[in-house]
Design an enzyme around this catalytic site. Sequence first.
Site, mmCIF file in Angstrom:
data_model
loop_
_atom_site.group_PDB
_atom_site.id
_atom_site.type_symbol
_atom_site.label_atom_id
_atom_site.label_comp_id
_atom_site.label_asym_id
_atom_site.label_seq_id
_atom_site.Cartn_x
_atom_site.Cartn_y
_atom_site.Cartn_z
ATOM 1 C CG HIS A 27 -1.933 -1.103 1.184
ATOM 2 N ND1 HIS A 27 -3.281 -0.886 1.032
ATOM 3 C CD2 HIS A 27 -1.793 -2.453 1.245
ATOM 4 C CE1 HIS A 27 -3.925 -2.035 1.010
ATOM 5 N NE2 HIS A 27 -3.037 -3.005 1.149
ATOM 6 C CG ASP A 128 -4.731 1.953 2.167
ATOM 7 O OD1 ASP A 128 -3.855 1.728 1.317
ATOM 8 O OD2 ASP A 128 -5.550 1.089 2.562
ATOM 9 C CB ALA A 349 13.744 -9.253 -4.437
ATOM 10 C CD1 TRP A 369 -3.904 -3.364 -8.631
ATOM 11 C CD2 TRP A 369 -4.335 -5.263 -9.725
ATOM 12 N NE1 TRP A 369 -4.338 -3.032 -9.900
ATOM 13 C CE2 TRP A 369 -4.602 -4.188 -10.599
ATOM 14 C CE3 TRP A 369 -4.519 -6.571 -10.198
ATOM 15 C CZ2 TRP A 369 -5.044 -4.362 -11.906
ATOM 16 C CZ3 TRP A 369 -4.963 -6.740 -11.509
ATOM 17 C CH2 TRP A 369 -5.222 -5.650 -12.342
ATOM 18 C CD GLN A 391 -2.620 -12.667 -1.954
ATOM 19 O OE1 GLN A 391 -2.451 -13.884 -1.877
ATOM 20 N NE2 GLN A 391 -2.078 -11.827 -1.079
HETATM 21 N N1 UDP Z 1 8.164 -6.129 -3.387
HETATM 22 C C1 UDP Z 1 9.492 -5.912 -3.648
HETATM 23 N N2 UDP Z 1 10.392 -6.811 -3.186
HETATM 24 C C2 UDP Z 1 10.048 -7.913 -2.475
HETATM 25 C C3 UDP Z 1 8.681 -8.138 -2.223
HETATM 26 C C4 UDP Z 1 7.760 -7.232 -2.703
HETATM 27 O O1 UDP Z 1 9.868 -4.919 -4.302
HETATM 28 O O2 UDP Z 1 10.928 -8.689 -2.094
HETATM 29 C C5 UDP Z 1 7.181 -5.130 -3.846
HETATM 30 C C6 UDP Z 1 6.486 -5.524 -5.118
HETATM 31 O O3 UDP Z 1 7.229 -5.099 -6.237
HETATM 32 C C7 UDP Z 1 5.149 -4.825 -4.985
HETATM 33 C C8 UDP Z 1 4.895 -4.820 -3.477
HETATM 34 O O4 UDP Z 1 6.158 -5.015 -2.866
HETATM 35 O O5 UDP Z 1 5.260 -3.492 -5.435
HETATM 36 C C9 UDP Z 1 3.986 -5.942 -3.035
HETATM 37 O O6 UDP Z 1 2.679 -5.619 -3.359
HETATM 38 P P1 UDP Z 1 1.640 -6.711 -3.838
HETATM 39 O O7 UDP Z 1 0.336 -6.012 -4.041
HETATM 40 O O8 UDP Z 1 2.140 -7.441 -5.011
HETATM 41 O O9 UDP Z 1 1.564 -7.765 -2.678
HETATM 42 P P2 UDP Z 1 1.441 -7.667 -1.071
HETATM 43 O O10 UDP Z 1 2.820 -7.591 -0.553
HETATM 44 O O11 UDP Z 1 0.636 -6.445 -0.742
HETATM 45 O O12 UDP Z 1 0.774 -8.946 -0.708
#
Ligand code: UDP
Length: 496
Positions: A27, A128, A349, A369, A391
Amino acid sequence: MEPDTATRHRCRRQLHVFLFPFMSPGHQIPMLDIATLIASRGVQTSIVTTPLNLSRLRSALHRLAHLPITVHPLHFPSAAAGLPEHCESLDSLPSTLMSHSFSRAIMMLHPQGDDLVRQHQPDAIISDQNIPWTAQIARKYGIPRLVFHGTSCFSLCVSDSVSKYKPHENVNSDYKPFLVPGLPEPVHVTKSWMPSRFFRHVGLQEFFAQFVEAERNTYGTIANTFYEIEPKYVEHYGKISGKKIWPIGPVGSVEPDSLGMAERGNRASVNVDRCLSWLDSKEPNSVIYVCFGSLCTFAESQLVEIGLGLEASNCSFLWVIREGYGNGIAIGDLGERVKARGLVIMGWAPQALILNHPAVGGFMTHCGWNSVLEAVRSGVPMITWPLFAEQFYNAAFVLTRLRIGFGIGGDTGLEWGREQEAGVRVKRSRVAAAATRLMGGSESVREIRQRVRSLSELAGAAVSEGGSSHVNVDRLIDDLLMIKERLAAGQPVNEL
Ligand code: UDP
């Protein structure tokens, strides 16, 4: 008469917008992108969040120092809410069982948020959906509140129809697909996919109920999506919410430089240059990237199955294992064992950078998303493995509407607080088969690649000058300026 550019810019500099990101990477990352988009048009933006979350944004904010972005820290009441110190973000909780205390802490921030708005008198709030009290503050001070949900319009529409028509109440089986009424086209889901079931154990229902009330006091929705990817659902959501909607994504596209992408969301746990040179050494489209977002956690037995499945696939892979919850204990030397073909990153990462690398030809994802949009933006097809929340709806959208991947995950996800009990849901043979299929050259995979490439071009066009998302950012700002002017002239704004 249309105002000239200089006048427009001058007006925009007089607009001040407060942004309240929810404290979770999925978020906070897009909210910073939204702040960047608005600030780059000259609007004063203020990000309101806690010191620990600000520390994750620090290098990005340093890079964006030329933009009118300021920050206002909030004190996070960890101890008062029953949380360990420094747990200021959902991904930093030692257990998902604590998410109830976390939501309590979010609610306790209300008076501080109120004080800040009273002192700084912004013209609008973008917040949010998980910070529902911002709607009360906006109402109290007579300014618009725009909500950010962080997910697809498709999943917002499905969730709305399920809660309105309750089609699941006549279905006995958790796994039997049923039709969701009231949508622009036939959509089938199962009870096992419904977001509410994943949070039963941690008692978040009461917290979620407050969002509904907050939405009533909301002026409109800012969506991290682009019109062309889900036109029917953008329009449908506008209709059912009865409010304005601005699809302005994929918002991450505002940081096309590699440094911005490398530092997106957090400091990478890997040497970024090493990661990139490893990818540089691989053929185009030959590496599968495996990452399940910032919150998902698996039983160690499941991690071992993923690792051994990837090893058995004979594909090159880059696998991210989230820290925490004991993740990584059992896989111990797996990274060492597979290092000829695999790179394992324990921790955070630089995902956007990785997905954008030409060597990456597939993404095994939980379908958060942001991850879906980042894959689309980079033209990378997906193996979907949804685990909780919306998801499953996003995965259904990827598979049945966009047709840019195929599924691997079971029919059911992981209930928060009970992840370790879930054990192995997907065996190594399925992991191996899915990776081999996606990275192979079958006709169906070629078609998938073609479709995702076309979508990637559409996403690029949407955020370029004159594209739908680009234009929507201007419309949003003009709308907020118009409200400011009407309020200043003492005219009522009934939509507030
Ligand atoms: N992300 C990242 N590195 C990681 C894990 C996640 O950069 O090791 C970033 C990913 O690129 C995305 C966000 O964290 O922008 C995760 O958002 P997403 O909606 O995919 O999943 P959530 O973590 O909210 O379940």
